[in-house]
Motif scaffolding. Structure first.
Motif, PDB file in Angstrom:
ATOM      1  N   ASP A  61      57.032  25.886 -24.316  1.00  0.00           N
ATOM      2  CA  ASP A  61      55.765  25.335 -23.837  1.00  0.00           C
ATOM      3  C   ASP A  61      55.891  24.805 -22.417  1.00  0.00           C
ATOM      4  O   ASP A  61      56.903  24.246 -22.039  1.00  0.00           O
ATOM      5  CB  ASP A  61      55.322  24.171 -24.733  1.00  0.00           C
ATOM      6  CG  ASP A  61      54.864  24.685 -26.087  1.00  0.00           C
ATOM      7  OD1 ASP A  61      54.863  23.886 -27.019  1.00  0.00           O
ATOM      8  OD2 ASP A  61      54.529  25.886 -26.187  1.00  0.00           O
ATOM      9  N   GLN A  62      54.781  24.962 -21.657  1.00  0.00           N
ATOM     10  CA  GLN A  62      54.717  24.356 -20.324  1.00  0.00           C
ATOM     11  C   GLN A  62      54.541  22.853 -20.485  1.00  0.00           C
ATOM     12  O   GLN A  62      53.835  22.412 -21.392  1.00  0.00           O
ATOM     13  CB  GLN A  62      53.509  24.903 -19.558  1.00  0.00           C
ATOM     14  CG  GLN A  62      53.632  26.358 -19.159  1.00  0.00           C
ATOM     15  CD  GLN A  62      54.725  26.577 -18.134  1.00  0.00           C
ATOM     16  OE1 GLN A  62      54.837  25.840 -17.178  1.00  0.00           O
ATOM     17  NE2 GLN A  62      55.539  27.590 -18.364  1.00  0.00           N
ATOM     18  N   PRO A  63      55.140  22.028 -19.610  1.00  0.00           N
ATOM     19  CA  PRO A  63      54.840  20.593 -19.687  1.00  0.00           C
ATOM     20  C   PRO A  63      53.375  20.343 -19.350  1.00  0.00           C
ATOM     21  O   PRO A  63      52.768  21.098 -18.593  1.00  0.00           O
ATOM     22  CB  PRO A  63      55.763  19.973 -18.642  1.00  0.00           C
ATOM     23  CG  PRO A  63      56.291  21.091 -17.818  1.00  0.00           C
ATOM     24  CD  PRO A  63      56.061  22.370 -18.557  1.00  0.00           C
ATOM     25  N   PHE A  64      52.804  19.279 -19.950  1.00  0.00           N
ATOM     26  CA  PHE A  64      51.401  18.962 -19.683  1.00  0.00           C
ATOM     27  C   PHE A  64      51.280  18.277 -18.340  1.00  0.00           C
ATOM     28  O   PHE A  64      52.143  17.531 -17.937  1.00  0.00           O
ATOM     29  CB  PHE A  64      50.853  18.014 -20.753  1.00  0.00           C
ATOM     30  CG  PHE A  64      51.032  18.517 -22.151  1.00  0.00           C
ATOM     31  CD1 PHE A  64      51.885  17.865 -23.021  1.00  0.00           C
ATOM     32  CD2 PHE A  64      50.335  19.621 -22.586  1.00  0.00           C
ATOM     33  CE1 PHE A  64      52.049  18.321 -24.324  1.00  0.00           C
ATOM     34  CE2 PHE A  64      50.496  20.087 -23.884  1.00  0.00           C
ATOM     35  CZ  PHE A  64      51.354  19.433 -24.752  1.00  0.00           C
ATOM     36  N   THR A  65      50.163  18.527 -17.657  1.00  0.00           N
ATOM     37  CA  THR A  65      49.855  17.770 -16.451  1.00  0.00           C
ATOM     38  C   THR A  65      48.779  16.772 -16.811  1.00  0.00           C
ATOM     39  O   THR A  65      47.667  17.150 -17.162  1.00  0.00           O
ATOM     40  CB  THR A  65      49.339  18.698 -15.333  1.00  0.00           C
ATOM     41  OG1 THR A  65      50.326  19.699 -15.132  1.00  0.00           O
ATOM     42  CG2 THR A  65      49.107  17.931 -14.045  1.00  0.00           C
ATOM     43  N   TYR A  88      50.784  15.668 -28.098  1.00  0.00           N
ATOM     44  CA  TYR A  88      51.139  15.428 -26.694  1.00  0.00           C
ATOM     45  C   TYR A  88      52.295  14.438 -26.548  1.00  0.00           C
ATOM     46  O   TYR A  88      52.583  13.973 -25.451  1.00  0.00           O
ATOM     47  CB  TYR A  88      49.901  14.923 -25.925  1.00  0.00           C
ATOM     48  CG  TYR A  88      48.777  15.925 -25.908  1.00  0.00           C
ATOM     49  CD1 TYR A  88      48.678  16.875 -24.890  1.00  0.00           C
ATOM     50  CD2 TYR A  88      47.835  15.958 -26.928  1.00  0.00           C
ATOM     51  CE1 TYR A  88      47.663  17.816 -24.880  1.00  0.00           C
ATOM     52  CE2 TYR A  88      46.810  16.894 -26.930  1.00  0.00           C
ATOM     53  CZ  TYR A  88      46.731  17.819 -25.910  1.00  0.00           C
ATOM     54  OH  TYR A  88      45.721  18.759 -25.903  1.00  0.00           O
ATOM     55  N   ARG A  89      52.959  14.125 -27.654  1.00  0.00           N
ATOM     56  CA  ARG A  89      54.049  13.136 -27.610  1.00  0.00           C
ATOM     57  C   ARG A  89      55.338  13.733 -27.052  1.00  0.00           C
ATOM     58  O   ARG A  89      55.484  14.929 -26.941  1.00  0.00           O
ATOM     59  CB  ARG A  89      54.293  12.567 -29.021  1.00  0.00           C
ATOM     60  CG  ARG A  89      53.120  11.688 -29.437  1.00  0.00           C
ATOM     61  CD  ARG A  89      53.337  11.052 -30.806  1.00  0.00           C
ATOM     62  NE  ARG A  89      52.069  10.425 -31.221  1.00  0.00           N
ATOM     63  CZ  ARG A  89      51.761  10.045 -32.443  1.00  0.00           C
ATOM     64  NH1 ARG A  89      52.636  10.222 -33.415  1.00  0.00           N
ATOM     65  NH2 ARG A  89      50.591   9.485 -32.697  1.00  0.00           N
ATOM     66  N   ARG A  90      56.260  12.863 -26.701  1.00  0.00           N
ATOM     67  CA  ARG A  90      57.579  13.192 -26.162  1.00  0.00           C
ATOM     68  C   ARG A  90      57.498  13.972 -24.862  1.00  0.00           C
ATOM     69  O   ARG A  90      58.311  14.836 -24.559  1.00  0.00           O
ATOM     70  CB  ARG A  90      58.432  13.979 -27.191  1.00  0.00           C
ATOM     71  CG  ARG A  90      58.632  13.272 -28.516  1.00  0.00           C
ATOM     72  CD  ARG A  90      59.254  11.893 -28.400  1.00  0.00           C
ATOM     73  NE  ARG A  90      60.621  11.855 -27.957  1.00  0.00           N
ATOM     74  CZ  ARG A  90      61.679  11.827 -28.766  1.00  0.00           C
ATOM     75  NH1 ARG A  90      61.516  11.843 -30.062  1.00  0.00           N
ATOM     76  NH2 ARG A  90      62.902  11.748 -28.263  1.00  0.00           N
ATOM     77  N   GLN A  91      56.440  13.669 -24.087  1.00  0.00           N
ATOM     78  CA  GLN A  91      56.273  14.285 -22.762  1.00  0.00           C
ATOM     79  C   GLN A  91      56.213  13.206 -21.690  1.00  0.00           C
ATOM     80  O   GLN A  91      55.808  13.485 -20.561  1.00  0.00           O
ATOM     81  CB  GLN A  91      54.961  15.084 -22.707  1.00  0.00           C
ATOM     82  CG  GLN A  91      54.791  16.115 -23.780  1.00  0.00           C
ATOM     83  CD  GLN A  91      55.626  17.358 -23.535  1.00  0.00           C
ATOM     84  OE1 GLN A  91      55.955  17.668 -22.399  1.00  0.00           O
ATOM     85  NE2 GLN A  91      55.963  18.051 -24.602  1.00  0.00           N
TER      86      GLN A  91
END
Ligand code: COA
Length: 153
Positions: free
Chosen positions: A2-6, A84-87
């Motif tokens: 997965d791409q990291p969230f912005t 969306y956790r651990r980001q």
């Protein structure tokens, strides 16, 4: 992979009420704040209210209450949607809230069983200073954690 969230940390307003309600429900279940408390968190003067936003969707929230006469800021709630956790979003919300309260000490309460939150807080420099017995509705104890943000003068 997965791409990291912005994500962006923004001020929350009353317009976020329904999103905050859903977020609290997903994150806290029976412990979710009632509607009136959510309205207060989004409107009462002097409180810190920040959201993590991804493309217009609220994925996290933190509330803060600066007790200026005591020199202590309280984190009143913090939550991030499961997907969306651990980001790093919880950490970013916490740090932004600490900064906005602008006090030397920050306190919060956490269930003794909430291992993920305790890990986050320890990771961000909090340590236990007290325990409040039977603090939660179901009788569970609450740990009081503290972070010192500036040296004592
Ligand atoms: C607690 C919570 C806000 C953390 O949000 P998050 O965005 O996942 O936090 P971060 O990604 O910034 O995590 C930072 C660090 O905290 C620790 N951590 C967070 N979640 C963890 C978990 N489930 N297990 C172990 N360590 C964890 C890790 O050290 C993590 O760093 P790493 O991912 O590099 O290992 C989120 O799990 C949540 O919303 N939980 C439900 C609501 C809740 O319990 N709130 C706290 C009430 S007191």
């Amino acid at each position: 992979m997965d791409q990291p969230f912005t994500y962006t940390i923004l001020q929350a307003t009353l317009k976020d009420l329904s999103s905050l309600r859903e977020l609290e429900h997903e994150c806290f279940g029976a412990d979710a704040w009632p509607l009136l408390d959510l309205i207060s968190a989004l409107t009462m003067p002097g409180l810190v209210r920040l959201k993590a936003d991804i493309d217009g969707k609220m994925v996290g929230f933190v509330g803060g209450d600066a007790h200026r006469n005591e020199g202590i800021g309280w984190i009143t709630t913090i939550c991030v949607l499961n997907a969306y956790r651990r980001q790093g979003i919880g950490s970013a919300l916490l740090e932004s809230c600490e900064k906005q309260m602008g006090l030397n000490f920050v306190h919060l309460t956490v269930r003794v069983s909430n291992i993920s939150a305790i890990h986050l807080y320890e990771h961000k420099g909090y340590h236990q200073v007290d325990i409040w017995r039977n603090y939660y509705n179901d009788g569970e104890d609450g740990l009081i954690l503290e972070k010192r943000l500036a040296p004592l003068s």
